[in-house]
Motif scaffolding. Structure first.
Motif, PDB file in Angstrom:
ATOM      1  N   MET A   1       0.841  -1.191   0.000  1.00  0.00           N
ATOM      2  CA  MET A   1       0.000   0.000   0.000  1.00  0.00           C
ATOM      3  C   MET A   1       0.882   1.249   0.000  1.00  0.00           C
ATOM      4  N   THR A   2       0.671   2.113  -0.969  1.00  0.00           N
ATOM      5  CA  THR A   2       1.449   3.347  -1.063  1.00  0.00           C
ATOM      6  C   THR A   2       0.786   4.450  -0.252  1.00  0.00           C
ATOM      7  N   PHE A   3       1.568   5.099   0.577  1.00  0.00           N
ATOM      8  CA  PHE A   3       1.095   6.248   1.354  1.00  0.00           C
ATOM      9  C   PHE A   3       0.850   7.403   0.388  1.00  0.00           C
ATOM     10  N   ARG A   4      -0.372   7.933   0.366  1.00  0.00           N
ATOM     11  CA  ARG A   4      -0.741   8.986  -0.583  1.00  0.00           C
ATOM     12  C   ARG A   4      -1.049  10.279   0.157  1.00  0.00           C
ATOM     13  N   ALA A   5      -0.463  11.360  -0.308  1.00  0.00           N
ATOM     14  CA  ALA A   5      -0.690  12.677   0.292  1.00  0.00           C
ATOM     15  C   ALA A   5      -1.286  13.615  -0.757  1.00  0.00           C
ATOM     16  N   THR A   6      -2.396  14.233  -0.414  1.00  0.00           N
ATOM     17  CA  THR A   6      -3.012  15.255  -1.257  1.00  0.00           C
ATOM     18  C   THR A   6      -2.999  16.562  -0.483  1.00  0.00           C
ATOM     19  N   ILE A   7      -2.446  17.600  -1.086  1.00  0.00           N
ATOM     20  CA  ILE A   7      -2.357  18.910  -0.452  1.00  0.00           C
ATOM     21  C   ILE A   7      -3.330  19.852  -1.132  1.00  0.00           C
ATOM     22  N   LEU A   8      -4.232  20.445  -0.371  1.00  0.00           N
ATOM     23  CA  LEU A   8      -5.154  21.455  -0.874  1.00  0.00           C
ATOM     24  C   LEU A   8      -4.587  22.817  -0.495  1.00  0.00           C
ATOM     25  N   THR A   9      -4.209  23.601  -1.489  1.00  0.00           N
ATOM     26  CA  THR A   9      -3.424  24.808  -1.240  1.00  0.00           C
ATOM     27  C   THR A   9      -3.663  25.864  -2.308  1.00  0.00           C
ATOM     28  N   LEU A  10      -3.399  27.098  -1.966  1.00  0.00           N
ATOM     29  CA  LEU A  10      -3.413  28.183  -2.947  1.00  0.00           C
ATOM     30  C   LEU A  10      -2.069  28.295  -3.662  1.00  0.00           C
ATOM     31  N   TYR A  11      -1.082  27.528  -3.194  1.00  0.00           N
ATOM     32  CA  TYR A  11       0.254  27.590  -3.769  1.00  0.00           C
ATOM     33  C   TYR A  11       0.787  26.182  -4.054  1.00  0.00           C
ATOM     34  N   PRO A  12       0.200  25.475  -5.010  1.00  0.00           N
ATOM     35  CA  PRO A  12       0.646  24.108  -5.304  1.00  0.00           C
ATOM     36  C   PRO A  12       2.089  24.034  -5.770  1.00  0.00           C
ATOM     37  N   GLU A  13       2.616  25.154  -6.278  1.00  0.00           N
ATOM     38  CA  GLU A  13       3.997  25.147  -6.748  1.00  0.00           C
ATOM     39  C   GLU A  13       4.999  25.006  -5.593  1.00  0.00           C
ATOM     40  N   MET A  14       4.538  25.112  -4.355  1.00  0.00           N
ATOM     41  CA  MET A  14       5.423  24.936  -3.204  1.00  0.00           C
ATOM     42  C   MET A  14       5.740  23.466  -2.942  1.00  0.00           C
ATOM     43  N   PHE A  15       5.087  22.565  -3.665  1.00  0.00           N
ATOM     44  CA  PHE A  15       5.271  21.131  -3.435  1.00  0.00           C
ATOM     45  C   PHE A  15       5.839  20.455  -4.690  1.00  0.00           C
ATOM     46  N   PRO A  16       6.736  19.467  -4.560  1.00  0.00           N
ATOM     47  CA  PRO A  16       7.154  18.862  -3.294  1.00  0.00           C
ATOM     48  C   PRO A  16       8.149  19.694  -2.497  1.00  0.00           C
ATOM     49  N   GLY A  17       8.762  20.722  -3.094  1.00  0.00           N
ATOM     50  CA  GLY A  17       9.702  21.545  -2.342  1.00  0.00           C
ATOM     51  C   GLY A  17      10.787  20.688  -1.713  1.00  0.00           C
ATOM     52  N   PRO A  18      11.072  20.885  -0.430  1.00  0.00           N
ATOM     53  CA  PRO A  18      12.122  20.093   0.223  1.00  0.00           C
ATOM     54  C   PRO A  18      11.802  18.609   0.286  1.00  0.00           C
ATOM     55  N   LEU A  19      10.525  18.246   0.111  1.00  0.00           N
ATOM     56  CA  LEU A  19      10.158  16.829   0.122  1.00  0.00           C
ATOM     57  C   LEU A  19      10.629  16.109  -1.135  1.00  0.00           C
ATOM     58  N   GLY A  20      11.141  16.859  -2.086  1.00  0.00           N
ATOM     59  CA  GLY A  20      11.698  16.250  -3.293  1.00  0.00           C
ATOM     60  C   GLY A  20      13.167  15.904  -3.151  1.00  0.00           C
ATOM     61  N   HIS A  21      13.714  16.072  -1.952  1.00  0.00           N
ATOM     62  CA  HIS A  21      15.141  15.839  -1.724  1.00  0.00           C
ATOM     63  C   HIS A  21      15.348  14.851  -0.579  1.00  0.00           C
ATOM     64  N   SER A  22      16.567  14.405  -0.415  1.00  0.00           N
ATOM     65  CA  SER A  22      16.983  13.541   0.691  1.00  0.00           C
ATOM     66  C   SER A  22      16.103  12.289   0.774  1.00  0.00           C
ATOM     67  N   LEU A  23      15.811  11.832   1.987  1.00  0.00           N
ATOM     68  CA  LEU A  23      15.076  10.584   2.166  1.00  0.00           C
ATOM     69  C   LEU A  23      13.691  10.637   1.539  1.00  0.00           C
ATOM     70  N   ALA A  24      12.962  11.730   1.790  1.00  0.00           N
ATOM     71  CA  ALA A  24      11.606  11.842   1.262  1.00  0.00           C
ATOM     72  C   ALA A  24      11.607  11.878  -0.258  1.00  0.00           C
ATOM     73  N   GLY A  25      12.563  12.598  -0.840  1.00  0.00           N
ATOM     74  CA  GLY A  25      12.638  12.694  -2.292  1.00  0.00           C
ATOM     75  C   GLY A  25      12.965  11.363  -2.937  1.00  0.00           C
ATOM     76  N   ARG A  26      13.895  10.635  -2.345  1.00  0.00           N
ATOM     77  CA  ARG A  26      14.248   9.324  -2.885  1.00  0.00           C
ATOM     78  C   ARG A  26      13.057   8.378  -2.786  1.00  0.00           C
ATOM     79  N   ALA A  27      12.358   8.430  -1.639  1.00  0.00           N
ATOM     80  CA  ALA A  27      11.181   7.578  -1.464  1.00  0.00           C
ATOM     81  C   ALA A  27      10.076   7.948  -2.451  1.00  0.00           C
ATOM     82  N   LEU A  28       9.956   9.237  -2.764  1.00  0.00           N
ATOM     83  CA  LEU A  28       8.961   9.680  -3.738  1.00  0.00           C
ATOM     84  C   LEU A  28       9.296   9.129  -5.124  1.00  0.00           C
ATOM     85  N   ARG A  29      10.558   9.172  -5.491  1.00  0.00           N
ATOM     86  CA  ARG A  29      10.981   8.649  -6.798  1.00  0.00           C
ATOM     87  C   ARG A  29      10.855   7.130  -6.865  1.00  0.00           C
ATOM     88  N   GLU A  30      10.953   6.466  -5.720  1.00  0.00           N
ATOM     89  CA  GLU A  30      10.822   5.012  -5.671  1.00  0.00           C
ATOM     90  C   GLU A  30       9.370   4.574  -5.489  1.00  0.00           C
TER      91      GLU A  30
END
Length: 239
Positions: A1-30
C-alpha cells in the motif's frame, strides 16, 4: 500500500519543495509514497475565482470561505483522514505521526489569511493540527513538516530499521546527546563511558542524560513522562 498525500493549497507550486530531496525525495521517486497538490482556487464559482471574504463581525484580514474549501475537500474525499493546518489545532505529536504513517495517507488543507470559516469544521470531519505556538504565513510549511515526519517512518525509507526508535519523543523523552569522531576536538572529549565498549553502562548513561535534558529543557515533557511512568500498571516481575 502506497502512502498517498493530497495537499489542498493556494500555492501548489510549493510542493514537493524540500520533500523532493533527501530521504523523502528518494522515497517519492521510488514510489514508496505519492504526492498531489490541488489548487483550491479551482473550486471558486465566481469570475474572480474568489476563495476568501471579509470576517463576519468586522476585523482585519480575510477568511477562507467554507463553500469553496468544502468543494475542494469533497473532490478528493476517500478513506484518508483530512487534516487542516492551523495554529488553533491540537499540537502534532510523534504518536499521532506514527498513526498517520501507518495508514493509507492524508489529505492536508493549508490555511491562509485569517484562517478558515469555522462552519467548515462543523460540516466536515476535519482534524485541526498545529505544529507549534507561533504563526506562519500559511499552512504549507506546516504541511511540509507533517509529511516529512510521516514519510521518514514508511517502510524502507530510513536505512536502518532501528533508526526511528531511540529518537526524541519516541519514549516521551528528548534523545540523549550524540558524539562522533574525532575523540578530542578543541579540548573537548567524547565521554569516556561511550568509549568503554560496555553496552549496559552506555545504555544507562544515555537514559540518564535523556532524563536530565528533558527535565531541564522540556519540563512539560518531563511532567507527562513521569505521570505515565508512575501511573502505569505493574508488569509481571515489577512487584
Amino acid at each position: 500500500m502506497t502512502f498517498r498525500a493530497t495537499i489542498l493549497t493556494l500555492y501548489p507550486e510549493m510542493f514537493p519543495g524540500p520533500l523532493g530531496h533527501s530521504l523523502a525525495g528518494r522515497a517519492l521517486r521510488e514510489d514508496r509514497w505519492a504526492l498531489e497538490a490541488v489548487q483550491i482556487r479551482d473550486f471558486a464559482t465566481d469570475k474572480h475565482r474568489s476563495v476568501d471574504d471579509t470576517p463576519a463581525g468586522g476585523g482585519a484580514g480575510m477568511v477562507l470561505r467554507a463553500d469553496v474549501l468544502a468543494a475542494a475537500v469533497d473532490s478528493v474525499a476517500d478513506d484518508r483522514p483530512v487534516l487542516a493546518m492551523t495554529p488553533r489545532g491540537r499540537p502534532l505529536t510523534q504518536p499521532r505521526v506514527r498513526e498517520l504513517a501507518a495508514g493509507p495517507g492524508v489529505t492536508v488543507l493549508c490555511g491562509r489569511f485569517e484562517g478558515f470559516d469555522e462552519r467548515l469544521f462543523e460540516a466536515r470531519g476535519i482534524e485541526q493540527v498545529s505544529i507549534g505556538d507561533y504563526i506562519l504565513s500559511g499552512g504549507e510549511m506546516g504541511a511540509l513538516v507533517l509529511l516529512d515526519a510521516c514519510v521518514r517512518l514508511l517502510p524502507g525509507v530510513m536505512g536502518a530499521a532501528s533508526s526511528g526508535v531511540e529518537e526524541s519523543f519516541e519514549s516521551g523523552l528528548l534523545e540523549y546527546p550524540q558524539y562522533a569522531r574525532p575523540a578530542e576536538w578543541e579540548g573537548r572529549t567524547i565521554p569516556e563511558v561511550l568509549r568503554s565498549g560496555d553496552h549496559a553502562k552506555i545504555a544507562a548513561w544515555r537514559h540518564a542524560r535523556a532524563c536530565e535534558d528533558t527535565r531541564s529543557r522540556r519540563p512539560d515533557l518531563w511532567e507527562r513522562h513521569e505521570g505515565v511512568r508512575v501511573g502505569r500498571p505493574l508488569a509481571r516481575g515489577d512487584d
